[in-house]
Design a protein around this motif. Structure first.
Motif, PDB file in Angstrom:
ATOM      1  N   ASN A   1       1.563  22.125  -6.538  1.00 57.66           N
ATOM      2  CA  ASN A   1       1.029  23.278  -7.287  1.00 57.66           C
ATOM      3  C   ASN A   1      -0.477  23.573  -7.287  1.00 57.66           C
ATOM      4  OD1 ASN A   1       3.367  24.315  -8.075  1.00 57.66           O
ATOM      5  ND2 ASN A   1       3.607  23.020  -9.725  1.00 57.66           N
ATOM      6  N   SER A   2      -1.182  22.042  -7.296  1.00 57.45           N
ATOM      7  CA  SER A   2      -2.478  22.228  -7.281  1.00 57.45           C
ATOM      8  C   SER A   2      -3.306  22.075  -6.016  1.00 57.45           C
ATOM      9  CB  SER A   2      -2.965  20.867  -8.299  1.00 57.45           C
ATOM     10  OG  SER A   2      -2.171  19.932  -7.827  1.00 57.45           O
ATOM     11  N   GLY A   3      -2.414  22.096  -5.025  1.00 62.72           N
ATOM     12  CA  GLY A   3      -3.276  22.012  -3.595  1.00 62.72           C
ATOM     13  C   GLY A   3      -2.731  21.029  -2.670  1.00 62.72           C
ATOM     14  N   SER A   4      -3.315  20.661  -1.758  1.00 60.02           N
ATOM     15  CA  SER A   4      -2.461  19.557  -0.616  1.00 60.02           C
ATOM     16  C   SER A   4      -3.214  18.156  -0.905  1.00 60.02           C
ATOM     17  CB  SER A   4      -2.654  19.975   0.743  1.00 60.02           C
ATOM     18  OG  SER A   4      -4.129  19.916   1.208  1.00 60.02           O
ATOM     19  N   ALA A   5      -2.603  17.124  -0.608  1.00 58.97           N
ATOM     20  CA  ALA A   5      -3.065  15.821  -0.790  1.00 58.97           C
ATOM     21  C   ALA A   5      -2.461  15.065   0.652  1.00 58.97           C
ATOM     22  CB  ALA A   5      -2.460  15.150  -2.172  1.00 58.97           C
ATOM     23  N   HIS A   6      -3.327  14.184   0.981  1.00 56.28           N
ATOM     24  CA  HIS A   6      -3.079  13.515   2.278  1.00 56.28           C
ATOM     25  C   HIS A   6      -3.476  11.928   1.937  1.00 56.28           C
ATOM     26  CE1 HIS A   6      -3.030  17.201   4.255  1.00 56.28           C
ATOM     27  NE2 HIS A   6      -3.989  17.590   3.903  1.00 56.28           N
ATOM     28  N   TYR A   7      -2.472  11.015   2.295  1.00 55.25           N
ATOM     29  CA  TYR A   7      -2.642   9.697   2.416  1.00 55.25           C
ATOM     30  C   TYR A   7      -2.843   9.174   3.869  1.00 55.25           C
ATOM     31  CZ  TYR A   7      -1.829   9.594  -2.654  1.00 55.25           C
ATOM     32  OH  TYR A   7      -1.923  10.081  -3.888  1.00 55.25           O
ATOM     33  N   ASP A   8      -3.854   8.750   4.232  1.00 55.12           N
ATOM     34  CA  ASP A   8      -4.127   8.315   5.869  1.00 55.12           C
ATOM     35  C   ASP A   8      -4.152   6.872   5.845  1.00 55.12           C
ATOM     36  OD1 ASP A   8      -6.449  11.115   6.250  1.00 55.12           O
ATOM     37  OD2 ASP A   8      -4.216  11.194   6.098  1.00 55.12           O
ATOM     38  N   TYR A   9      -3.441   6.348   6.722  1.00 55.72           N
ATOM     39  CA  TYR A   9      -3.390   4.783   6.942  1.00 55.72           C
ATOM     40  C   TYR A   9      -3.867   4.785   8.487  1.00 55.72           C
ATOM     41  CZ  TYR A   9      -0.313   4.172   3.075  1.00 55.72           C
ATOM     42  OH  TYR A   9       0.285   4.356   1.713  1.00 55.72           O
ATOM     43  N   PRO A  10      -5.075   4.034   8.634  1.00 54.09           N
ATOM     44  CA  PRO A  10      -5.719   3.877  10.067  1.00 54.09           C
ATOM     45  C   PRO A  10      -4.929   2.689  10.733  1.00 54.09           C
ATOM     46  CG  PRO A  10      -7.201   2.942   8.299  1.00 54.09           C
ATOM     47  CD  PRO A  10      -6.181   3.559   7.809  1.00 54.09           C
TER      48      PRO A  10
ATOM     49  N   MET B   1      -6.981   6.097   3.037  1.00 57.83           N
ATOM     50  CA  MET B   1      -7.971   7.275   2.690  1.00 57.83           C
ATOM     51  C   MET B   1      -7.046   8.317   1.961  1.00 57.83           C
ATOM     52  SD  MET B   1     -10.897   8.624   4.943  1.00 57.83           S
ATOM     53  CE  MET B   1     -10.077  10.132   5.506  1.00 57.83           C
TER      54      MET B   1
ATOM     55  N   GLU C   1       1.904   2.182  -3.696  1.00 57.03           N
ATOM     56  CA  GLU C   1       0.815   2.888  -4.338  1.00 57.03           C
ATOM     57  C   GLU C   1       0.933   4.359  -4.027  1.00 57.03           C
ATOM     58  OE1 GLU C   1      -3.121   0.712  -3.731  1.00 57.03           O
ATOM     59  OE2 GLU C   1      -3.924   3.015  -3.898  1.00 57.03           O
TER      60      GLU C   1
ATOM     61  N   GLU D   1       1.938   7.894  -6.418  1.00 55.71           N
ATOM     62  CA  GLU D   1       0.994   8.910  -6.774  1.00 55.71           C
ATOM     63  C   GLU D   1       1.456  10.300  -6.073  1.00 55.71           C
ATOM     64  OE1 GLU D   1      -2.700   5.925  -6.751  1.00 55.71           O
ATOM     65  OE2 GLU D   1      -2.943   7.671  -5.583  1.00 55.71           O
ATOM     66  N   LEU D   2       2.390  10.336  -5.330  1.00 53.59           N
ATOM     67  CA  LEU D   2       3.069  11.300  -4.528  1.00 53.59           C
ATOM     68  C   LEU D   2       3.113  12.663  -5.733  1.00 53.59           C
ATOM     69  CD1 LEU D   2       5.411  10.545  -1.741  1.00 53.59           C
ATOM     70  CD2 LEU D   2       3.065  11.212  -1.624  1.00 53.59           C
TER      71      LEU D   2
ATOM     72  N   ARG E   1      -5.344   8.869 -10.959  1.00 54.29           N
ATOM     73  CA  ARG E   1      -4.191   8.575 -11.781  1.00 54.29           C
ATOM     74  C   ARG E   1      -4.383   7.542 -12.265  1.00 54.29           C
ATOM     75  NH1 ARG E   1       1.534  11.080 -10.777  1.00 54.29           N
ATOM     76  NH2 ARG E   1       0.227  12.451  -9.511  1.00 54.29           N
TER      77      ARG E   1
ATOM     78  N   SER F   1      -4.568  18.707 -12.319  1.00 51.03           N
ATOM     79  CA  SER F   1      -4.714  18.413 -10.981  1.00 51.03           C
ATOM     80  C   SER F   1      -5.931  17.231 -10.464  1.00 51.03           C
ATOM     81  CB  SER F   1      -5.098  19.633 -10.154  1.00 51.03           C
ATOM     82  OG  SER F   1      -4.421  20.558 -10.769  1.00 51.03           O
TER      83      SER F   1
ATOM     84  N   THR G   1      -6.737  11.910   0.259  1.00 54.76           N
ATOM     85  CA  THR G   1      -7.628  13.166   0.247  1.00 54.76           C
ATOM     86  C   THR G   1      -6.909  14.116  -0.794  1.00 54.76           C
ATOM     87  OG1 THR G   1      -8.233  12.714   2.577  1.00 54.76           O
ATOM     88  CG2 THR G   1      -8.667  15.152   1.632  1.00 54.76           C
ATOM     89  N   HIS G   2      -7.406  14.917  -1.798  1.00 51.38           N
ATOM     90  CA  HIS G   2      -7.058  15.870  -2.554  1.00 51.38           C
ATOM     91  C   HIS G   2      -7.440  17.341  -2.489  1.00 51.38           C
ATOM     92  CE1 HIS G   2      -4.378  13.036  -4.723  1.00 51.38           C
ATOM     93  NE2 HIS G   2      -5.008  12.350  -4.136  1.00 51.38           N
ATOM     94  N   ASN G   3      -6.976  18.053  -1.816  1.00 53.68           N
ATOM     95  CA  ASN G   3      -7.428  19.367  -1.694  1.00 53.68           C
ATOM     96  C   ASN G   3      -6.961  20.349  -2.788  1.00 53.68           C
ATOM     97  OD1 ASN G   3      -8.683  18.770   0.880  1.00 53.68           O
ATOM     98  ND2 ASN G   3      -6.645  18.984   1.509  1.00 53.68           N
TER      99      ASN G   3
ATOM    100  N   SER H   1       0.870  -1.120  -0.164  1.00 55.81           N
ATOM    101  CA  SER H   1       0.124   0.123  -0.023  1.00 55.81           C
ATOM    102  C   SER H   1       1.052   1.192  -0.048  1.00 55.81           C
ATOM    103  CB  SER H   1      -1.053   0.006   1.222  1.00 55.81           C
ATOM    104  OG  SER H   1      -0.143  -0.271   2.497  1.00 55.81           O
TER     105      SER H   1
END
Lengths: 279, 344
Positions: A194-203, B117, A164, A168-169, B83, B77, B119-121, A161
């Motif tokens: 550049n387009s904004g923030s992204a978060h990948y969350d692993y519980p 999860m 993946e 994609e980062l 992707r 974006s 999340t893309h803002n 995981s």
């Protein structure tokens, strides 16, 4: 095997002799840390450690235990030298590096000591090549002073995981922010591109999460350019352990299985990006 | 705005976005009462595409009440969120699209297997509405076929080929590559395919003519249609008026509107019509946003040199005033009425 009949008289002169039936068991793991030209080799009776550093902020180590080698003889407690890693890899792949089943390049790596070149005997299909690579005085690797007692947060994830997520980062982000916490979001990778923030969350209860031990909420940022090379190690690995210590230093440890199913380790140490304060 | 897409529809949404990226660099997002509209247009305004996803496409569809929300963002974006289609298929369980009005961000959250999860803002810019004016139902020639037919036809043309000419008679359709007049015909390779009417599910020709349009921009739709298996309908009229390709099912409608090359006689006809078009309202000159301009016909200036593509006529929406409407202004003389939002 043909190589062992070679220069048996010389054997006494070598302080280090390491042989592999399949050179890929060494070259594959070295590829996971090849982001700089030069590597520091440090051999002990336990095995071989290869270190690559970048600007004193990133360090990668590959460990190949003596048991992996078909032959491993060391005459001193510690043997160290520095070589051009790119050249070494080119030599290890000198027969073209094909992955035809049943065909492999055999390797015998020999070193006479300080000032002598690293000698590689490579054989495939009866053809033998001898390579001599100049060595340099090994630089002292940076001691990141990362010790288990200082570890505040640790998780072990299945590489699947994480691979993946890393593929994609958002590379337009200068930093990779890692948040580890005993509460939500538990383990989070963030980018700010550049387009904004992204978060990948692993519980913490994800079935990809093999171990979750977080004592304190910590958010640290690391330069993306420094961490990018670690994706090579990630690609080879089946498990990865992510640890941060009280200073925010990051340790990534990858469990890699070689062609014969044996286990080797690669680890990356990275210091946090200075501008950001911890939580 | 708060929408949730689940299961296989996530892949459909992703494919629609990827096919829109073949048209233009920006994605225009407009949640409407009749569904979520995603649109794109190319820089020379000679190709336009719109996907309208009905509320039923979503497992939850909530749009802002009151003033309509519209935005545009770099399509790259949004593509980054979706992707890898293969990964989407295997791991994504649902996709949540939410508008964060305070931070001016459109948030895409992918809920994946194993609890992961993503999340893309994404930041966006407010934009005016982007709608091409066309009335496909009034066009003389209408065809419908399984996408495979068009894909198999198009595969015979090299990827670098810019334009194709489609000619029809009562029972046949010819598709051939368009070669510039200046090119020495003896040196160019000409490819021509002939399709019989019985290869189509529907084949109706009222006027036997030929239209030439850009093939590249069409390929995006073909990929989308082929993967969803939806039949493609093709509508065209005379040279100079756009060719429209559509895919429809009960919960979505996609329209690709491509300008066609006009021959000289038509050029003159369009010129006369343009004389009646009123100039853009003064307000628009104060607004730097290109989208608020009335994009006029006949782009012999804009667009590829030596081409006489007719640009599509776009409705302009004035800045918010007493009457907020997404329809083109009434009272303007238009070449065709806007029936773009007709969704069954």
């Amino acid at each position: 095997m043909p190589l062992s009949t070679q220069s048996q008289g010389d054997a006494e002169q070598y302080v280090l002799v390491a042989s592999l039936d399949n050179a890929r068991n060494l070259s594959n793991i070295l590829k996971a840390i090849t982001f700089k030209d030069y590597a520091i080799f440090s051999a002990t009776p336990n095995g071989l450690k290869v270190t690559v550093e970048d600007s004193k902020c990133l360090q990668a180590n590959a460990f190949i235990q003596s048991e992996i080698f078909q032959e491993y003889t060391i005459k001193e407690d510690s043997v160290g030298f520095q070589v051009n890693l790119t050249v070494l890899l080119d030599c290890l792949n000198i027969f073209g590096g094909t992955t035809a089943p049943g065909v492999s390049t055999a390797l015998r790596m020999c070193y006479k000591g300080y000032g002598y070149p690293l000698t590689l005997f490579l054989e495939e299909g009866g053809v033998v090549t001898v390579c001599k690579i100049n060595t340099q005085e090994p630089e002292e690797p940076v001691d990141f002073e990362f010790c288990s007692t200082n570890v505040t947060n640790k998780v072990i994830l299945q590489s699947e995981s994480l691979k993946e997520a890393f593929s994609e980062l958002d590379m337009t982000s200068e930093v990779l922010e890692i948040t580890m916490s005993p509460s939500q979001p538990y383990f989070r990778l963030s980018t700010f591109g550049n387009s904004g923030s992204a978060h990948y969350d692993y519980p913490k209860d994800s079935d990809m999460m093999e171990l979750f031990k977080c004592t304190k909420t910590q958010t640290n940022r690391y330069k993306m350019s420094l961490l990018k090379p670690s994706t090579k190690a990630l690609a080879l690995s089946c498990k990865v352990s992510v640890r941060t210590d009280s200073r925010g230093f990051l340790s990534l440890q990858y469990l890699v299985r070689n062609d014969d199913g044996q286990i080797c380790f690669v680890e990356y140490y990275c210091c946090p990006d200075e501008e950001v304060a911890e939580d | 705005m708060d929408c949730v897409v689940t299961g296989g529809n996530v892949k459909v949404l992703a494919k629609a976005i990827h096919s829109l990226s073949r048209i233009g660099d920006e994605l225009y997002v407009e949640p409407q009462e009749d569904g979520l509209a995603l649109r794109s247009v190319n820089s020379s305004r000679s190709a336009y595409a719109c996907f309208l996803f009905a509320p039923l496409f979503f497992s939850r569809y909530t749009i802002p009440i009151g003033l309509a929300f519209r935005c545009k963002m770099a399509i790259k974006s949004v593509q980054a969120v979706f992707r890898s289609i293969a990964t989407l298929e295997k791991t994504v369980e649902k996709c949540h699209i939410e508008l964060d009005e305070q931070k001016n961000r459109l948030t895409f959250t992918l809920h994946c297997k194993h609890g992961l999860m993503k999340t893309h803002n994404l930041s966006f810019q407010d934009s005016e509405s982007l709608q091409a004016v066309f009335d496909k139902d009034s066009y003389s020639n209408v065809f419908r076929s399984h996408p495979r037919l068009l894909v198999d036809t198009v595969v015979h043309f090299p990827p670098s080929l810019e334009e194709v000419t489609v000619s029809v008679s009562d029972d046949r359709m010819w598709v051939k590559n368009h070669v510039e007049d200046e090119t020495d015909r003896s040196k160019a390779m000409l490819t021509e395919l002939c399709l019989a009417s019985d290869e189509f599910d529907h084949f109706s020709v009222q006027v036997q003519n030929s239209v030439t349009f850009c093939l590249k921009e069409l390929r995006g739709l073909l990929v989308f249609a082929e993967s969803t298996g939806l039949p493609i309908s093709m509508y065209f009229d005379e040279p100079g008026s756009p060719v429209v390709l559509s895919v429809t099912d009960s919960v979505l409608e996609g329209n690709f509107v491509l300008a066609t090359l006009s021959d000289d006689s038509n050029l003159r006809k369009n010129n006369t019509k343009r004389a009646h078009t009123p100039p853009p309202p003064p307000d628009d000159f104060m607004n730097d946003d290109m989208d608020s301009y009335l994009i006029a016909m006949d782009t012999s200036v804009i667009g590829p040199p030596n081409k006489k593509f007719c640009s599509l006529f776009f409705g302009s929406v004035l800045p918010p005033s007493s009457q907020m409407t997404t329809q083109p202004l009434t009272g303007q003389e238009v070449l065709a009425s806007d029936s773009e939002d007709d969704v069954q």
